[in-house]
Design a protein around this motif. Structure first.
Motif, PDB file in Angstrom:
ATOM      1  N   GLN A 168      34.595  44.780  19.441  1.00 38.47           N
ATOM      2  CA  GLN A 168      34.174  45.501  18.242  1.00 38.47           C
ATOM      3  C   GLN A 168      33.193  44.714  17.384  1.00 38.47           C
ATOM      4  O   GLN A 168      32.442  45.305  16.621  1.00 38.47           O
ATOM      5  N   LEU A 203      49.322  50.658  20.602  1.00 39.84           N
ATOM      6  CA  LEU A 203      49.207  49.541  19.663  1.00 39.84           C
ATOM      7  C   LEU A 203      50.515  49.447  18.878  1.00 39.84           C
ATOM      8  O   LEU A 203      50.966  50.419  18.289  1.00 39.84           O
ATOM      9  N   GLU A 222      32.685  53.400  14.643  1.00 38.05           N
ATOM     10  CA  GLU A 222      33.080  53.962  13.349  1.00 38.05           C
ATOM     11  C   GLU A 222      32.097  55.000  12.827  1.00 38.05           C
ATOM     12  O   GLU A 222      32.421  55.755  11.905  1.00 38.05           O
ATOM     13  N   SER A 257      50.846  45.116  10.423  1.00 39.85           N
ATOM     14  CA  SER A 257      49.853  45.097  11.513  1.00 39.85           C
ATOM     15  C   SER A 257      50.223  44.080  12.591  1.00 39.85           C
ATOM     16  O   SER A 257      50.728  42.997  12.286  1.00 39.85           O
ATOM     17  N   PRO A 258      49.951  44.378  13.846  1.00 41.34           N
ATOM     18  CA  PRO A 258      50.234  43.401  14.912  1.00 41.34           C
ATOM     19  C   PRO A 258      49.438  42.112  14.723  1.00 41.34           C
ATOM     20  O   PRO A 258      49.863  41.051  15.184  1.00 41.34           O
ATOM     21  N   ASN A 315      48.243  46.434  25.910  1.00 39.77           N
ATOM     22  CA  ASN A 315      47.734  45.065  25.756  1.00 39.77           C
ATOM     23  C   ASN A 315      48.741  44.059  26.283  1.00 39.77           C
ATOM     24  O   ASN A 315      49.923  44.117  25.967  1.00 39.77           O
ATOM     25  N   LEU A 316      48.237  43.134  27.094  1.00 41.05           N
ATOM     26  CA  LEU A 316      49.111  42.063  27.589  1.00 41.05           C
ATOM     27  C   LEU A 316      48.678  40.738  26.976  1.00 41.05           C
ATOM     28  O   LEU A 316      47.491  40.408  26.969  1.00 41.05           O
ATOM     29  N   GLN A 340      41.544  46.198   8.694  1.00 33.56           N
ATOM     30  CA  GLN A 340      41.503  46.321  10.139  1.00 33.56           C
ATOM     31  C   GLN A 340      40.425  45.424  10.722  1.00 33.56           C
ATOM     32  O   GLN A 340      40.631  44.773  11.720  1.00 33.56           O
TER      33      GLN A 340
HETATM   34  P1  C2E Z   1      42.770  45.195  20.271  1.00 37.38           P
HETATM   35  O1  C2E Z   1      43.429  45.226  21.611  1.00 37.38           O
HETATM   36  O2  C2E Z   1      41.331  44.805  20.253  1.00 37.38           O
HETATM   37  O3  C2E Z   1      43.033  46.586  19.621  1.00 37.38           O
HETATM   38  C1  C2E Z   1      42.098  47.261  18.868  1.00 37.38           C
HETATM   39  C2  C2E Z   1      42.313  47.040  17.439  1.00 37.38           C
HETATM   40  O4  C2E Z   1      41.181  47.541  16.709  1.00 37.38           O
HETATM   41  C3  C2E Z   1      43.512  47.773  16.874  1.00 37.38           C
HETATM   42  O5  C2E Z   1      44.026  47.006  15.775  1.00 37.38           O
HETATM   43  C4  C2E Z   1      42.885  49.041  16.333  1.00 37.38           C
HETATM   44  O6  C2E Z   1      43.653  49.644  15.314  1.00 37.38           O
HETATM   45  C5  C2E Z   1      41.592  48.514  15.793  1.00 37.38           C
HETATM   46  N1  C2E Z   1      40.554  49.543  15.763  1.00 37.38           N
HETATM   47  C6  C2E Z   1      40.371  50.637  16.579  1.00 37.38           C
HETATM   48  N2  C2E Z   1      39.267  51.315  16.228  1.00 37.38           N
HETATM   49  C7  C2E Z   1      38.718  50.664  15.175  1.00 37.38           C
HETATM   50  C8  C2E Z   1      37.544  50.876  14.371  1.00 37.38           C
HETATM   51  O7  C2E Z   1      36.778  51.836  14.544  1.00 37.38           O
HETATM   52  N3  C2E Z   1      37.302  50.013  13.375  1.00 37.38           N
HETATM   53  C9  C2E Z   1      38.117  48.950  13.148  1.00 37.38           C
HETATM   54  N4  C2E Z   1      37.803  48.124  12.158  1.00 37.38           N
HETATM   55  N5  C2E Z   1      39.215  48.684  13.884  1.00 37.38           N
HETATM   56  C10 C2E Z   1      39.520  49.562  14.894  1.00 37.38           C
HETATM   57  P2  C2E Z   1      45.550  46.685  15.687  1.00 37.38           P
HETATM   58  O8  C2E Z   1      46.339  47.831  16.087  1.00 37.38           O
HETATM   59  O9  C2E Z   1      45.763  46.070  14.387  1.00 37.38           O
HETATM   60  O10 C2E Z   1      45.729  45.605  16.808  1.00 37.38           O
HETATM   61  C11 C2E Z   1      45.190  44.370  16.670  1.00 37.38           C
HETATM   62  C12 C2E Z   1      45.366  43.590  17.929  1.00 37.38           C
HETATM   63  O11 C2E Z   1      46.730  43.301  18.120  1.00 37.38           O
HETATM   64  C13 C2E Z   1      44.901  44.301  19.177  1.00 37.38           C
HETATM   65  O12 C2E Z   1      43.547  44.170  19.303  1.00 37.38           O
HETATM   66  C14 C2E Z   1      45.676  43.566  20.230  1.00 37.38           C
HETATM   67  O13 C2E Z   1      44.997  42.395  20.591  1.00 37.38           O
HETATM   68  C15 C2E Z   1      46.948  43.211  19.510  1.00 37.38           C
HETATM   69  N6  C2E Z   1      48.021  44.109  19.905  1.00 37.38           N
HETATM   70  C16 C2E Z   1      48.327  45.333  19.409  1.00 37.38           C
HETATM   71  N7  C2E Z   1      49.391  45.842  20.054  1.00 37.38           N
HETATM   72  C17 C2E Z   1      49.761  44.960  20.999  1.00 37.38           C
HETATM   73  C18 C2E Z   1      50.774  44.919  21.986  1.00 37.38           C
HETATM   74  O14 C2E Z   1      51.571  45.851  22.178  1.00 37.38           O
HETATM   75  N8  C2E Z   1      50.862  43.825  22.779  1.00 37.38           N
HETATM   76  C19 C2E Z   1      50.006  42.785  22.616  1.00 37.38           C
HETATM   77  N9  C2E Z   1      50.143  41.753  23.411  1.00 37.38           N
HETATM   78  N10 C2E Z   1      49.028  42.787  21.704  1.00 37.38           N
HETATM   79  C20 C2E Z   1      48.886  43.857  20.888  1.00 37.38           C
END
Ligand code: C2E
Ligand code: CA
Ligand code: CA
Length: 813
Positions: free
Chosen positions: A693, A554, A729, A566-567, A607-608, A801
């Motif tokens: 989620q 991530l 969680e 945050s992304p 993630n793509l 988050q």
């Molecule tokens: P995602 O692919 O659904 O990634 C999971 C997100 O849920 C991540 O947020 C993660 O930190 C969060 N998460 C994991 N476990 C829990 C939990 O128990 N509770 C809660 N509330 N959240 C949890 P993050 O890192 O903020 O990423 C958000 C989104 O951003 C990702 O959703 C993904 O769609 C995108 N993203 C992140 N990194 C990349 C990347 O390298 N490339 C692309 N294209 N998208 C990315």
């Protein structure tokens, strides 16, 4: 007699001139000159009468009784003054008639009292019958003459003077005829009798005064005329600057006009003066048009051509007179515009609506006609939510039917004169004329409701749609078509960001937001080159063994001022700006290189973005990343969302198959949030499904979510697909995942995303998970899995988050 006529004429001129002057004056001067007018009129009558009496030769000595002589003058003045007072209080005929009778009484009294002041050496006998009948006939004539003066019709007004003259002559000659003189030498004059020689200078003096007054009145008239000419000239100069044609008229006759009328009609201004209004505007009833109200009519030009015009009448005081000003507005341009608008109105073959080009041209027309510059209108942009899914799921025919239904609903919503257009795809626009902000808001609410409410039923299938709406007002939010469209688009964008299914008006703050976005975009570009991006990894544990099976990479942005970003805040901007391509490649290479340092049984998930699939080089980039890192393809897992499958299907499927052929695994991320998730898993043989989620969050309290998650797991099991539950969680959720037969579990309960170094430590431990019933409830069950910054375990962060993930889900929903 001749002298009497001359004095009478001069006196009448003097009274009228002074009377006109009084009418032009106001306040005290008006009363003052009014009195002078009345006295002058009385003196004229008196002097005329006495000159005639002096000329009379009775063939016997004659004299005047001074008191009665003075009384006769007083009667004339009082009678005329009283009559004039009555006359000006009410212009209606009965009043005027009464006023005439009062004036007549004064003049009759002047005659008969004046005649009785005429003494001769002898007896005077009167033919009373003649006296009475002369009075009885002349009084109504005076009345009629006053009625005639007040009449609007010029011909009738012209009868007034002869009528009054006739009445006066009647009184005079009947009076003389009714008097019989008989010489009697025994009669003696009273002691105060005045000889005619003594009266003559008085009469002459009064006459002279009248002459002087006449000269004064004449000068008044000249000055007034000069003023009127000057006023007209000024008005004409002013009128020439006006774009509209202007006619200044008096009694339906054109007095002056401006140069616009000359251009419009082809008549020279001098030619027009003196013409009747109907010569220019034959079908126009000036009297029937209320002031300040516009009418459409036709103007006939010099060559006989008929020009459609709009006409407005207004009464303007000019040189002490009310004059009628007629404003004439050329309607040819407007009518041409309207005709053009009508022609442009139908050219989208599917909906019969104007298309984008026509709409733009309509906006140009609407903003170009200068006369309409003050007429506000709203540009409303409508974008359908979820239309793409409809098209994909039900096919293009159904999509077309939905678009036609939307067009019908929009047409039904707007009022006559509004324009509904289809800008392309699922984008519509409305030009809502005469709109104020409230009316435009009401329309937007209507549009949102019409697109949301009630499902669209096509071929028995009900389809749920939605619409986001943004609008900008002309001229408040923009003057040029491009600006209006851009601002309405910004508002639409804001409405979508607000969660779709809503509307927004353009505001300058939206521009600020755009700037903010631009700043963010520039910052992100720098972040890429300056190495401000880093990857955190969140482990996924095998539900059966409790061991870490893989980790999801991530991305985070270590912002120089803001700390870890945050992304959820920048992926969308990266996608829109195209920066996602280099960003995605960096993630790919970095994650592969990192994963290559892990034990060989641990996979890495990346993630793509859908946008990356537009990049033809995607597959080759994956290949080179794997090669560079020396990572086996089966350890790489690519997470895609439905958004990917919404695009050009053939090409996307080709890329996906290509990647799978290389043994890279593909998993479906955020499953269950999309429009028709089931149809997507049929389209492509995924290796894995990640349950979104948003369902997991409500487990185990919400029965519906429990049902959905169970159904997804069961269905996937039937298809032979492993499932991951993400966002786990709590211990209950973890337990639920295990007992329902999920393959893998991901979430804060297991571990937050952690920096690479920290993950390596985690992997270095014997990565067996603590028992679910253990004391790890409410925090990470993997030892020491604290991530700094963004992923630190404060409860605020947890909320952040959630909402961040909500947003990312919505993006694809
Ligand atoms: P995602 O692919 O659904 O990634 C999971 C997100 O849920 C991540 O947020 C993660 O930190 C969060 N998460 C994991 N476990 C829990 C939990 O128990 N509770 C809660 N509330 N959240 C949890 P993050 O890192 O903020 O990423 C958000 C989104 O951003 C990702 O959703 C993904 O769609 C995108 N993203 C992140 N990194 C990349 C990347 O390298 N490339 C692309 N294209 N998208 C990315
Ligand atoms: Ca993911
Ligand atoms: Ca996800």
């Amino acid at each position: 007699m001749l002298l009497a006529c001359i004095v009478c004429a001069i006196g009448i001129y003097a009274s009228f001139a002074v009377g006109r002057h009084a009418a032009r004056a106001s306040g005290k001067a008006r009363i003052h000159w009014g009195v002078v007018n009345v006295v002058a009129s009385g003196c004229t009558a008196w002097a005329t009468h006495f000159i005639v009496l002096l000329a009379f030769e009775p063939h016997m000595p004659a004299a005047f009784e001074p008191f009665l002589t003075a009384v006769s003058l007083a009667c004339a003045i009082i009678g005329i003054g009283a009559g004039a007072t009555v006359s000006i209080t009410d212009p209606r005929s009965p009043r005027q008639f009464l006023a005439g009778m009062i004036i007549g009484t004064g003049v009759a009294a002047l005659h008969y009292i004046g005649q009785s002041a005429y003494l001769v050496q002898g007896t005077v006998s009167w033919d009373l019958e003649l006296v009475v009948s002369s009075i009885a006939v002349s009084l109504p004539l005076f009345g009629l003459s006053m009625v005639a003066i007040a009449n609007r019709n010029r011909r009738i007004r012209q009868c007034a003077a002869p009528l009054m003259l006739f009445a006066i002559a009647l009184l005079h000659f009947c009076g003389m005829a009714a008097m019989t003189l008989r010489y009697d030498p025994s009669v003696a004059f009273p002691s105060d009798a005045v000889s005619p020689q003594a009266v003559t200078p008085v009469v002459a003096g009064v006459s002279l005064a009248l002459i002087m007054l006449a000269v004064l009145g004449w000068r008044f008239d000249l000055a007034a005329k000069a003023r009127l000419r000057q006023d007209r000239r000024r008005l004409r100069d002013l009128a020439d600057v006006a774009l509209e044609g202007l006619l200044i008229t008096q009694s339906n006759v054109i007095v002056t006009s401006n140069s616009s009328i000359e251009r419009l009609s082809g008549f020279a201004q001098d030619d027009l003066a003196g013409r009747h209004v109907s010569a220019l505007l034959p079908h126009f009833d000036l009297a029937g048009l209320p002031e300040k109200e516009e009418r459409e009519t036709e103007l006939v030009g010099a060559t006989g051509q008929r020009i459609p015009v709009r006409v407005l009448r207004s009464e303007v005081p000019l040189g002490h007179k009310l004059q009628t000003v007629i404003a004439v507005r050329d309607q040819r341009e407007r009518l041409r515009t309207e005709a053009k608008m009508r022609a442009l109105a139908f050219n989208d073959s599917l909906t019969g609506l104007p298309n984008r080009a026509s709409f733009y041209e309509l906006l140009t027309l609407q903003t170009a006609v200068p006369a309409d510059a003050d007429k506000p209108f709203a540009v409303v942009l409508v974008d359908l939510d979820r239309f793409k899914q409809v098209n994909d799921t039900f096919g293009h025919l159904t999509g077309d039917t939905v678009l036609m239904q939307i067009a019908d609903r929009l047409r039904a919503l707007v009022k006559a004169g509004d324009v509904v257009a289809r800008l392309g795809g699922d984008e519509f626009a409305v030009m809502h004329s005469g709109a104020q902000a409230e009316a435009a808001c009401a329309l937007c609410v209507g549009i949102v409701e019409a697109c949301n409410s009630g499902t669209f039923v096509v071929d028995g299938q009900s389809i749920h749609l939605g619409a986001s709406v943004g609008f900008a007002l002309y001229p408040a939010d923009g003057g040029a078509p491009a600006e209006l469209l851009r601002n309405a688009d910004l508002a639409l964008y804001a409405a979508k960001a607000d969660g779709k299914g809503t509307y927004r008006r353009y505001e300058s703050a939206l521009n600020d937001k755009t700037q903010e976005r631009q700043a963010l975009e520039a910052g992100l570009r720098r972040a890429l080159t300056d190495g401000q991006l880093e990857l955190h990894y969140q482990p996924l544990v095998d539900a059966k063994t409790g061991r870490i099976a893989s980790a999801e990479a991530l991305v985070r942005w270590r912002h120089p001022e803001r700390g870890l970003v945050s992304p959820a805040e920048f992926i969308e901007i990266a996608e829109e700006s195209g920066l996602i391509i280099p960003l995605g490649n960096w993630v790919l290479r970095t994650a592969c290189a990192e994963a290559a340092t892990w034990p060989a049984n641990i996979g890495v998930a990346i993630n793509l973005s859908p946008v990356q699939f537009r990049d033809k080089a995607l597959a080759s980039n994956v290949v080179s990343a794997l090669k560079e890192a020396g990572l086996e393809p089966q350890r790489l897992e690519l997470e895609i969302t439905e958004g990917v499958l919404l695009m050009d299907e053939a090409r996307t499927l080709h890329t996906l198959n290509h990647l799978r052929a290389m043994h890279v695994r593909i998993s479906m991320d955020d499953f269950g949030t999309g429009y028709s998730s089931l149809s997507y898993i049929r389209k492509f043989p995924f290796d894995k499904i990640k349950i979104d989620q948003s369902f997991v969050r409500n487990i185990p309290h919400d029965a519906e979510s429990v049902g959905i998650v169970r159904a997804i797991i069961t269905m996937s099991a039937c298809l032979g697909l492993p499932t991951t539950m993400e966002g786990v969680e709590t211990a209950e959720q973890f337990g639920f995942a295990v007992s329902e037969g999920c393959s893998a579990i991901q979430g804060y309960f297991v571990s937050r995303p952690v920096p690479a170094a920290q993950l390596r430590t985690l992997l270095g431990h014997d990565t067996l998970c603590a028992s679910v019933e253990g004391d790890g409830v409410g925090r990470s069950i993997l030892a020491d899995s604290r991530d700094e910054g963004l992923d630190s375990a404060s409860s605020d962060e947890l909320v952040l988050q959630h909402s961040a993930t909500d947003r990312s889900i919505n993006r694809y929903a």
